[in-house]
Each structure stands twice: as structure tokens, then as C-alpha cells.
Design a protein around this motif. Structure first.
Motif, PDB file in Angstrom:
ATOM      1  N   LEU A   1      -6.157  -6.457   2.226  1.00 34.59           N
ATOM      2  CA  LEU A   1      -7.094  -7.292   1.423  1.00 34.59           C
ATOM      3  C   LEU A   1      -7.574  -8.899   1.742  1.00 34.59           C
ATOM      4  CD1 LEU A   1      -6.565  -6.114  -2.359  1.00 34.59           C
ATOM      5  CD2 LEU A   1      -8.496  -5.137  -1.258  1.00 34.59           C
ATOM      6  N   HIS A   2      -6.844  -9.526   1.879  1.00 37.59           N
ATOM      7  CA  HIS A   2      -6.647 -10.662   2.420  1.00 37.59           C
ATOM      8  C   HIS A   2      -7.488 -11.044   3.460  1.00 37.59           C
ATOM      9  CE1 HIS A   2      -4.688 -15.075   2.628  1.00 37.59           C
ATOM     10  NE2 HIS A   2      -4.858 -14.398   3.944  1.00 37.59           N
ATOM     11  N   LEU A   3      -6.714  -9.955   4.384  1.00 37.92           N
ATOM     12  CA  LEU A   3      -7.804 -10.446   5.890  1.00 37.92           C
ATOM     13  C   LEU A   3      -9.450  -9.821   5.365  1.00 37.92           C
ATOM     14  CD1 LEU A   3      -5.137  -9.264   8.496  1.00 37.92           C
ATOM     15  CD2 LEU A   3      -6.554 -10.824   8.120  1.00 37.92           C
ATOM     16  N   ALA A   4      -9.363  -9.018   5.061  1.00 34.92           N
ATOM     17  CA  ALA A   4     -11.142  -8.716   4.614  1.00 34.92           C
ATOM     18  C   ALA A   4     -11.392  -9.523   4.121  1.00 34.92           C
ATOM     19  CB  ALA A   4     -10.723  -6.706   4.228  1.00 34.92           C
ATOM     20  N   GLY A   5     -11.028 -10.730   3.524  1.00 37.36           N
ATOM     21  CA  GLY A   5     -11.210 -11.971   2.625  1.00 37.36           C
ATOM     22  C   GLY A   5     -11.713 -11.471   0.903  1.00 37.36           C
ATOM     23  N   LYS A   6     -11.181 -10.163   1.273  1.00 45.00           N
ATOM     24  CA  LYS A   6     -11.339 -10.401  -0.775  1.00 45.00           C
ATOM     25  C   LYS A   6     -10.189 -11.007  -1.512  1.00 45.00           C
ATOM     26  CE  LYS A   6     -13.871  -5.578  -0.031  1.00 45.00           C
ATOM     27  NZ  LYS A   6     -13.158  -4.006   0.708  1.00 45.00           N
ATOM     28  N   SER A   7     -10.427 -11.040  -2.746  1.00 44.71           N
ATOM     29  CA  SER A   7      -8.912 -11.541  -3.619  1.00 44.71           C
ATOM     30  C   SER A   7      -8.097 -10.542  -3.941  1.00 44.71           C
ATOM     31  CB  SER A   7      -9.896 -11.719  -4.625  1.00 44.71           C
ATOM     32  OG  SER A   7     -10.684 -12.880  -4.286  1.00 44.71           O
ATOM     33  N   PRO A   8      -6.471 -10.899  -2.865  1.00 43.53           N
ATOM     34  CA  PRO A   8      -5.760  -9.901  -3.413  1.00 43.53           C
ATOM     35  C   PRO A   8      -5.267 -10.499  -4.202  1.00 43.53           C
ATOM     36  CG  PRO A   8      -5.461 -11.364  -1.306  1.00 43.53           C
ATOM     37  CD  PRO A   8      -6.703 -11.866  -1.425  1.00 43.53           C
ATOM     38  N   GLU A   9      -5.032 -11.746  -5.169  1.00 45.41           N
ATOM     39  CA  GLU A   9      -4.200 -12.483  -5.578  1.00 45.41           C
ATOM     40  C   GLU A   9      -5.008 -11.797  -6.879  1.00 45.41           C
ATOM     41  OE1 GLU A   9      -6.009 -13.911  -3.905  1.00 45.41           O
ATOM     42  OE2 GLU A   9      -7.754 -15.023  -5.171  1.00 45.41           O
ATOM     43  N   GLU A  10      -6.402 -11.324  -7.507  1.00 48.12           N
ATOM     44  CA  GLU A  10      -7.017 -10.678  -8.208  1.00 48.12           C
ATOM     45  C   GLU A  10      -7.284  -9.368  -7.951  1.00 48.12           C
ATOM     46  OE1 GLU A  10     -11.149 -11.132  -8.829  1.00 48.12           O
ATOM     47  OE2 GLU A  10     -10.875 -14.012  -8.201  1.00 48.12           O
ATOM     48  N   ALA A  11      -6.283  -8.316  -7.128  1.00 45.49           N
ATOM     49  CA  ALA A  11      -6.395  -7.316  -7.056  1.00 45.49           C
ATOM     50  C   ALA A  11      -5.217  -6.662  -7.573  1.00 45.49           C
ATOM     51  CB  ALA A  11      -6.806  -6.358  -6.185  1.00 45.49           C
ATOM     52  N   LEU A  12      -4.190  -7.560  -6.959  1.00 49.80           N
ATOM     53  CA  LEU A  12      -2.495  -7.405  -7.147  1.00 49.80           C
ATOM     54  C   LEU A  12      -1.779  -8.590  -7.052  1.00 49.80           C
ATOM     55  CD1 LEU A  12      -2.245  -5.723  -3.564  1.00 49.80           C
ATOM     56  CD2 LEU A  12      -1.792  -4.506  -5.670  1.00 49.80           C
ATOM     57  N   PRO A  13      -2.085  -8.958  -8.987  1.00 49.39           N
ATOM     58  CA  PRO A  13      -2.131 -10.673  -9.622  1.00 49.39           C
ATOM     59  C   PRO A  13       0.567 -10.172  -9.052  1.00 49.39           C
ATOM     60  CG  PRO A  13      -2.789  -8.859 -10.739  1.00 49.39           C
ATOM     61  CD  PRO A  13      -2.809  -8.267  -9.331  1.00 49.39           C
TER      62      PRO A  13
ATOM     63  N   GLN B   1      11.244  -4.492  -4.235  1.00 45.08           N
ATOM     64  CA  GLN B   1      11.346  -2.996  -3.044  1.00 45.08           C
ATOM     65  C   GLN B   1       9.341  -3.420  -3.515  1.00 45.08           C
ATOM     66  OE1 GLN B   1      12.269  -0.838  -1.044  1.00 45.08           O
ATOM     67  NE2 GLN B   1      10.826   0.358  -1.308  1.00 45.08           N
ATOM     68  N   GLU B   2       9.094  -3.176  -4.764  1.00 42.98           N
ATOM     69  CA  GLU B   2       7.336  -2.780  -5.360  1.00 42.98           C
ATOM     70  C   GLU B   2       6.777  -3.962  -4.430  1.00 42.98           C
ATOM     71  OE1 GLU B   2       8.370  -1.672 -10.040  1.00 42.98           O
ATOM     72  OE2 GLU B   2       9.081  -3.169  -9.272  1.00 42.98           O
ATOM     73  N   CYS B   3       7.121  -4.995  -4.540  1.00 41.69           N
ATOM     74  CA  CYS B   3       6.518  -6.526  -3.671  1.00 41.69           C
ATOM     75  C   CYS B   3       6.160  -5.499  -2.684  1.00 41.69           C
ATOM     76  CB  CYS B   3       6.635  -7.524  -3.588  1.00 41.69           C
ATOM     77  SG  CYS B   3       6.244  -8.616  -2.755  1.00 41.69           S
ATOM     78  N   PHE B   4       7.061  -4.810  -1.637  1.00 40.14           N
ATOM     79  CA  PHE B   4       7.555  -4.432  -0.233  1.00 40.14           C
ATOM     80  C   PHE B   4       6.251  -3.575  -0.329  1.00 40.14           C
ATOM     81  CE2 PHE B   4       8.466  -2.012   3.595  1.00 40.14           C
ATOM     82  CZ  PHE B   4       8.507  -3.216   4.650  1.00 40.14           C
TER      83      PHE B   4
ATOM     84  N   GLN C   1       0.765 -11.027  -5.512  1.00 38.03           N
ATOM     85  CA  GLN C   1       0.929 -12.853  -5.635  1.00 38.03           C
ATOM     86  C   GLN C   1       1.922 -13.781  -5.727  1.00 38.03           C
ATOM     87  OE1 GLN C   1      -1.457 -14.934  -3.727  1.00 38.03           O
ATOM     88  NE2 GLN C   1      -1.479 -16.635  -4.831  1.00 38.03           N
ATOM     89  N   ASP C   2       2.134 -13.046  -7.774  1.00 37.81           N
ATOM     90  CA  ASP C   2       3.457 -13.481  -7.719  1.00 37.81           C
ATOM     91  C   ASP C   2       4.659 -14.211  -8.116  1.00 37.81           C
ATOM     92  OD1 ASP C   2       4.034 -15.145 -10.737  1.00 37.81           O
ATOM     93  OD2 ASP C   2       5.078 -13.086 -10.898  1.00 37.81           O
ATOM     94  N   HIS C   3       4.672 -11.980  -7.010  1.00 38.25           N
ATOM     95  CA  HIS C   3       5.889 -12.258  -6.031  1.00 38.25           C
ATOM     96  C   HIS C   3       6.973 -13.550  -5.336  1.00 38.25           C
ATOM     97  CE1 HIS C   3       9.244 -10.436  -5.799  1.00 38.25           C
ATOM     98  NE2 HIS C   3       9.850 -11.027  -4.192  1.00 38.25           N
ATOM     99  N   LEU C   4       5.182 -13.570  -4.108  1.00 35.47           N
ATOM    100  CA  LEU C   4       5.337 -13.286  -2.266  1.00 35.47           C
ATOM    101  C   LEU C   4       5.204 -15.651  -3.128  1.00 35.47           C
ATOM    102  CD1 LEU C   4       2.948 -12.592  -1.073  1.00 35.47           C
ATOM    103  CD2 LEU C   4       4.812 -12.283  -0.660  1.00 35.47           C
ATOM    104  N   LYS C   5       4.788 -15.593  -4.523  1.00 34.58           N
ATOM    105  CA  LYS C   5       4.806 -17.623  -4.951  1.00 34.58           C
ATOM    106  C   LYS C   5       6.689 -17.519  -5.258  1.00 34.58           C
ATOM    107  CE  LYS C   5       1.918 -18.171  -7.973  1.00 34.58           C
ATOM    108  NZ  LYS C   5       1.233 -18.684  -9.622  1.00 34.58           N
TER     109      LYS C   5
END
Ligand SMILES: [Zn+2]
Length: 80
Positions: A38-50, A26-29, A53-57
């Protein structure tokens, strides 16, 4: 000190999680569209929303959701 329902809920959540800093689907969603942007903007979503990223893994359901969201966002920006 008296335990409030909020504190109890917090304790249950901590106990259920294998790690206290994990988020659930739920929180991930809730953060997923920000993560995808962020991903599409070429930024680092894994840094902004670690935590996302962790959950998606670890969660293939949310990974599928994320891929679908990326496709949708790409289609939208391509059409614009
Ligand atoms: Zn999930």
C-alpha cells in the motif's frame, strides 16, 4: 457460563497488552507486506492498517523489518 481455553487465551492477551487494540510483532509481521505494498502504491497504509502503523511507531525491530521489505519490493519493481 463456562470459560473455554480460547476465552482464557483472549483474556491473557488482553491483560498482557497495554492497550487492547495493540498488535504484537507476529501480527504486525503478518500484515507487513500488505502495508508495504500500500505504501509503495501511494495509498494510505496507516488508514487501511492503523494497528500496523501504530506498532511500527513503537517497535524498532519491526520498523527495520519494514524498511528492509520496502527496499526489497523497490528492487523487485525496479527490475521488472
Ligand atoms: Zn514489533
Amino acid at each position: 457460563m463456562k470459560l473455554t481455553p480460547d476465552m482464557l487465551r483472549q483474556m491473557v492477551r488482553m491483560a498482557v497488552r497495554t492497550r487492547p487494540d495493540e498488535i504484537d510483532c507476529q501480527e504486525c509481521f503478518e500484515e507487513l507486506d500488505r502495508f508495504a505494498e500500500l505504501h509503495l502504491a501511494g495509498k494510505s497504509p496507516e488508514e487501511a492498517l492503523p494497528l500496523v502503523q501504530d506498532h511500527l511507531k513503537r517497535c524498532s525491530d519491526c520498523r527495520d523489518e519494514f524498511e528492509a521489505l520496502l527496499d526489497a519490493l523497490r528492487a523487485t519493481s525496479a527490475a521488472a
